[in-house]
Enzyme design. Structure first.
Site, PDB file in Angstrom:
ATOM      1  N   ASP A  61       0.852  -1.199   0.000  1.00 27.92           N
ATOM      2  CA  ASP A  61       0.000   0.000   0.000  1.00 27.92           C
ATOM      3  C   ASP A  61       0.883   1.242   0.000  1.00 27.92           C
ATOM      4  O   ASP A  61       0.773   2.096   0.871  1.00 27.92           O
ATOM      5  CB  ASP A  61      -0.959  -0.013   1.213  1.00 27.92           C
ATOM      6  CG  ASP A  61      -1.888   1.211   1.212  1.00 27.92           C
ATOM      7  OD1 ASP A  61      -2.028   1.849   0.142  1.00 27.92           O
ATOM      8  OD2 ASP A  61      -2.447   1.533   2.274  1.00 27.92           O
ATOM      9  N   HIS A 104      -2.564   0.860  11.882  1.00 30.04           N
ATOM     10  CA  HIS A 104      -2.350  -0.547  11.510  1.00 30.04           C
ATOM     11  C   HIS A 104      -0.876  -0.779  11.229  1.00 30.04           C
ATOM     12  O   HIS A 104      -0.122   0.186  11.040  1.00 30.04           O
ATOM     13  CB  HIS A 104      -3.159  -0.884  10.248  1.00 30.04           C
ATOM     14  CG  HIS A 104      -2.923   0.119   9.147  1.00 30.04           C
ATOM     15  ND1 HIS A 104      -3.726   1.232   8.984  1.00 30.04           N
ATOM     16  CD2 HIS A 104      -1.971   0.219   8.199  1.00 30.04           C
ATOM     17  CE1 HIS A 104      -3.281   1.954   7.969  1.00 30.04           C
ATOM     18  NE2 HIS A 104      -2.204   1.366   7.479  1.00 30.04           N
ATOM     19  N   ASP A 171      -5.322  -3.887  12.084  1.00 29.85           N
ATOM     20  CA  ASP A 171      -5.379  -2.693  12.935  1.00 29.85           C
ATOM     21  C   ASP A 171      -4.734  -2.956  14.286  1.00 29.85           C
ATOM     22  O   ASP A 171      -4.983  -3.993  14.919  1.00 29.85           O
ATOM     23  CB  ASP A 171      -6.844  -2.282  13.167  1.00 29.85           C
ATOM     24  CG  ASP A 171      -7.379  -1.456  12.008  1.00 29.85           C
ATOM     25  OD1 ASP A 171      -6.777  -1.511  10.915  1.00 29.85           O
ATOM     26  OD2 ASP A 171      -8.393  -0.756  12.198  1.00 29.85           O
ATOM     27  N   ASP A 201      -1.762   9.486  10.000  1.00 31.66           N
ATOM     28  CA  ASP A 201      -2.570   8.732   9.047  1.00 31.66           C
ATOM     29  C   ASP A 201      -3.875   8.257   9.691  1.00 31.66           C
ATOM     30  O   ASP A 201      -3.877   7.792  10.836  1.00 31.66           O
ATOM     31  CB  ASP A 201      -1.747   7.517   8.572  1.00 31.66           C
ATOM     32  CG  ASP A 201      -2.414   6.771   7.438  1.00 31.66           C
ATOM     33  OD1 ASP A 201      -2.651   7.387   6.396  1.00 31.66           O
ATOM     34  OD2 ASP A 201      -2.692   5.556   7.599  1.00 31.66           O
ATOM     35  N   GLU A 208     -10.548   5.011  17.301  1.00 27.53           N
ATOM     36  CA  GLU A 208     -11.846   4.380  17.543  1.00 27.53           C
ATOM     37  C   GLU A 208     -11.688   3.009  18.193  1.00 27.53           C
ATOM     38  O   GLU A 208     -10.706   2.309  17.973  1.00 27.53           O
ATOM     39  CB  GLU A 208     -12.633   4.240  16.231  1.00 27.53           C
ATOM     40  CG  GLU A 208     -12.128   3.128  15.357  1.00 27.53           C
ATOM     41  CD  GLU A 208     -12.864   2.965  14.034  1.00 27.53           C
ATOM     42  OE1 GLU A 208     -13.859   3.655  13.781  1.00 27.53           O
ATOM     43  OE2 GLU A 208     -12.409   2.130  13.247  1.00 27.53           O
ATOM     44  N   GLU A 244      -4.940  13.451   9.158  1.00 25.42           N
ATOM     45  CA  GLU A 244      -5.771  13.076   8.018  1.00 25.42           C
ATOM     46  C   GLU A 244      -7.113  12.587   8.565  1.00 25.42           C
ATOM     47  O   GLU A 244      -7.204  11.489   9.105  1.00 25.42           O
ATOM     48  CB  GLU A 244      -5.099  11.954   7.215  1.00 25.42           C
ATOM     49  CG  GLU A 244      -5.854  11.623   5.961  1.00 25.42           C
ATOM     50  CD  GLU A 244      -5.883  10.139   5.603  1.00 25.42           C
ATOM     51  OE1 GLU A 244      -6.266   9.831   4.475  1.00 25.42           O
ATOM     52  OE2 GLU A 244      -5.545   9.297   6.459  1.00 25.42           O
ATOM     53  N   ASP A 311      -3.612  10.128  -2.958  1.00 27.03           N
ATOM     54  CA  ASP A 311      -4.772   9.242  -3.054  1.00 27.03           C
ATOM     55  C   ASP A 311      -5.695   9.718  -4.172  1.00 27.03           C
ATOM     56  O   ASP A 311      -5.390  10.670  -4.875  1.00 27.03           O
ATOM     57  CB  ASP A 311      -5.514   9.223  -1.718  1.00 27.03           C
ATOM     58  CG  ASP A 311      -4.704   8.525  -0.629  1.00 27.03           C
ATOM     59  OD1 ASP A 311      -3.978   7.562  -0.952  1.00 27.03           O
ATOM     60  OD2 ASP A 311      -4.791   8.941   0.540  1.00 27.03           O
TER      61      ASP A 311
HETATM   62  C1  NOJ Z   1      -4.473   7.058   4.149  1.00 29.78           C
HETATM   63  C2  NOJ Z   1      -3.378   7.189   3.151  1.00 29.78           C
HETATM   64  O1  NOJ Z   1      -3.402   8.491   2.599  1.00 29.78           O
HETATM   65  C3  NOJ Z   1      -3.597   6.116   2.113  1.00 29.78           C
HETATM   66  O2  NOJ Z   1      -2.709   6.259   1.048  1.00 29.78           O
HETATM   67  C4  NOJ Z   1      -3.462   4.774   2.765  1.00 29.78           C
HETATM   68  O3  NOJ Z   1      -3.804   3.761   1.845  1.00 29.78           O
HETATM   69  C5  NOJ Z   1      -4.377   4.649   3.978  1.00 29.78           C
HETATM   70  N1  NOJ Z   1      -4.365   5.804   4.812  1.00 29.78           N
HETATM   71  C6  NOJ Z   1      -3.976   3.468   4.828  1.00 29.78           C
HETATM   72  O4  NOJ Z   1      -2.804   3.760   5.532  1.00 29.78           O
END
Ligand code: NOJ
Ligand code: CA
Length: 547
Positions: A61, A104, A171, A201, A208, A244, A311
């Protein structure tokens, strides 16, 4: 006092090491490459880098799946090269913010490996388990269409584990005091190495406590943000948290804290989405409402304003009708859309014209808050829709018109460079734009410089002026005696705006970008004629007042 808060007038540049500059020729960007480009960034005028995750990762990711928080992924260098980079950045007065990805881990993290193997492992309770199949197993996916569930059965563990994101990202159980302690240790480690803060992030998910039952809502722990903030400030007094959290205005107050005791900054996802709606339709009313709705109460809280990030352009907070309009204008093909809510496109190809790109960036730099630029947008890079999901907007930086865009000597790259069409590196690259006076890059340098000359945007009072002209947004900033008015015309035709200023009849308006323009005084009225998609930064005062 607010003048002391560096983040209120920072210019943030977001980049991913992987795709920025490859120094050792293996096709993957690295710290040495980034160091070689620090002079470029310095000249561009930015003063803060937000570095995407660079720690050891299986990289499923884009690095947001970490398997060792205290390391540098060997593809990018070593901890030594990180420290070299920090030193080089500091010498140029550039601060560095890094991602804190602790909602996570990767499933390859030794903690998870141990937790899944053995019920008695000291790490078992570091993750979120359920013995029974949770009722909510297929609810709340962040990547709908790609991600099938939020709970997955793990044979080795003999239990279900929770994952808000992809299945390979279990997580962490942030209710566990030991996990919290470890998160502080991670923060402390990077702070000690000199970072100026963290882009946190997935904040809502990180705080939660999830339930396995449908009727029980997740419990949110806003006080945890205050704990983290306190720890951060004990260790490094002016370090910041940039969260974020794509949440509604009344929720965002809980993240900031009533007195600003929560996270310092948050990305303004709502203004972002309504900006794109305004750009697509010329209708600025929802944007104005969102600006008012997201006014911050505490003097230490601040929005981060952005156009694009790594993203998809998430339009999930627009109404369906509004979203359809943005899709129609900026991403009509199915392949441009993602997760049913967003567009996997770069800014330039969406907007199409230079005037609109300037309008969008001029607006972003003049919105209440701190601007964040995405690497490559300063030269107008395009996207590659043949790549998977969000990778479409993560192609290597175009440094020159030479092979592999000057990014790398390797034949095979981490992602291919864009080499076809009007956005290919032969057409869009730093080297050419640096040497061309009218280039987007030179324009961007100028607007960054201008933003620095107008600190009232970061720290002043602001009001939206009623222009009485549809599609023209007027913001007025005041700080001490200084007044700045910024106008943006979202219409594709010229617009005439008459401003009635709360000043005396002889006061002048000065265009900060063009000394040729003059305005006639009619009492307290000044008329400004904006071109189609035109914009103005106007200082109330004579040319003497701007230097
Ligand atoms: C938000 C990040 O901006 C995104 O790129 C990522 O896939 C998710 N969080 C998971 O960490
Ligand atoms: Ca490399």
């Amino acid at each position: 006092m607010t003048e002391d808060l560096w983040y209120k007038n920072a210019i943030i540049y977001s980049l991913d090491l992987e795709t920025f500059m490859d120094a050792n020729g293996d096709g993957i960007g690295d710290f040495e490459g980034l160091c070689n480009r620090l002079d470029y960034l310095h000249t561009l005028g930015i003063n803060t880098i937000w570095l995407a995750p660079f720690q050891s990762t299986p990289n499923r990711d884009n690095g947001y799946d970490i398997k060792d928080y205290y390391s540098v992924d060997p593809r990018h260098g070593s901890n030594g090269s990180f420290v070299d980079f920090m030193h080089q950045a500091e010498r140029r007065g550039i601060r560095v913010i890094i991602d804190l990805v602790v909602n996570h881990t990767s499933d390859k993290h030794p903690w998870f490996q141990s937790a899944r193997k053995d019920k008695n492992s000291p790490y078992r309770d570091w993750y979120v388990w359920s013995e029974k199949k949770p009722e909510t197993w297929n609810e709340g996916m962040v990547f709908p269409g790609v991600q099938k569930s939020t709970w997955t059965y793990d044979k080795e563990a003999g239990a279900w584990y929770h994952h808000r994101f992809y299945e390979h990202q279990p997580d962490l159980n942030t209710d566990n005091p030991e996990v919290r302690k470890e998160i502080e240790r991670i923060m402390g480690y990077w702070l000690q190495l000199g970072v100026a803060g963290f882009r946190v992030d997935a904040v809502p998910f990180m705080i939660e406590t999830i339930s396995t039952e449908k009727k029980v809502k997740p419990k949110m722990h806003f006080e945890y943000l205050q704990d983290i903030r306190r720890f951060l400030q004990w260790r490094t007094r002016d370090a910041i948290l940039l969260g974020e959290a794509n949440v509604l205005p009344k929720e965002s107050i809980k993240y900031f804290g009533d007195e600003g005791e929560g996270i310092h900054m948050m990305f303004n996802f709502l203004v972002n989405q309504h900006t794109f709606y305004a750009l697509a339709t010329g209708d600025i009313a929802p944007l104005v409402k969102t600006l008012e709705d997201t006014r911050v109460a505490s003097p230490t809280s601040q929005w981060a304003q952005f156009l694009r990030n790594h993203d998809e352009l998430d339009l999930g907070r627009l109404t369906e009708k509004q979203r359809e309009k943005v899709f129609e204008r900026f991403g009509p093909e199915e392949n441009m859309q993602l997760y049913g809510r967003g567009l996997r496109r770069r800014l330039n190809p969406m907007l199409g014209s230079r005037q609109q790109v300037e309008l969008a960036y001029s607006l972003m730099f003049s919105l209440p808050g701190t601007p964040v630029i995405r690497y490559g947008d300063e030269i107008g890079m395009g996207d590659d829709l043949t790549l998977n999901e969000r990778d479409a907007v993560r192609t290597p930086m175009h440094w020159s018109g030479n092979r592999q865009a000057g990014f790398s000597q390797a034949a095979k790259l981490v992602h291919p460079v864009i080499d076809v069409g009007p956005f290919s590196y032969q057409h869009v690259n730093v080297s050419d734009q640096r040497r061309s006076e009218g280039s987007l890059l030179n324009w961007m340098m100028r607007i960054i410089q201008l933003r620095k000359e107008c600190p009232e945007i970061g720290t002043g009072e602001w009001v939206v002026l009623d222009t009485k002209v549809a599609g023209v947004l007027a913001l007025q900033y005041t700080r001490k005696e200084k007044v700045l008015i910024v106008l943006h015309n979202f219409n594709n035709k010229p617009a005439e705006v008459t401003l009635t200023l709360k000043i005396d009849d002889t006061s002048q308006l000065t265009n900060l970008l063009d000394h040729h323009e003059t305005f006639t005084n009619k009492g307290r009225k000044r008329t400004v004629t904006l071109e189609a998609y035109g914009y103005r930064w106007l200082r109330v005062g004579s040319p003497d007042d701007i230097v």
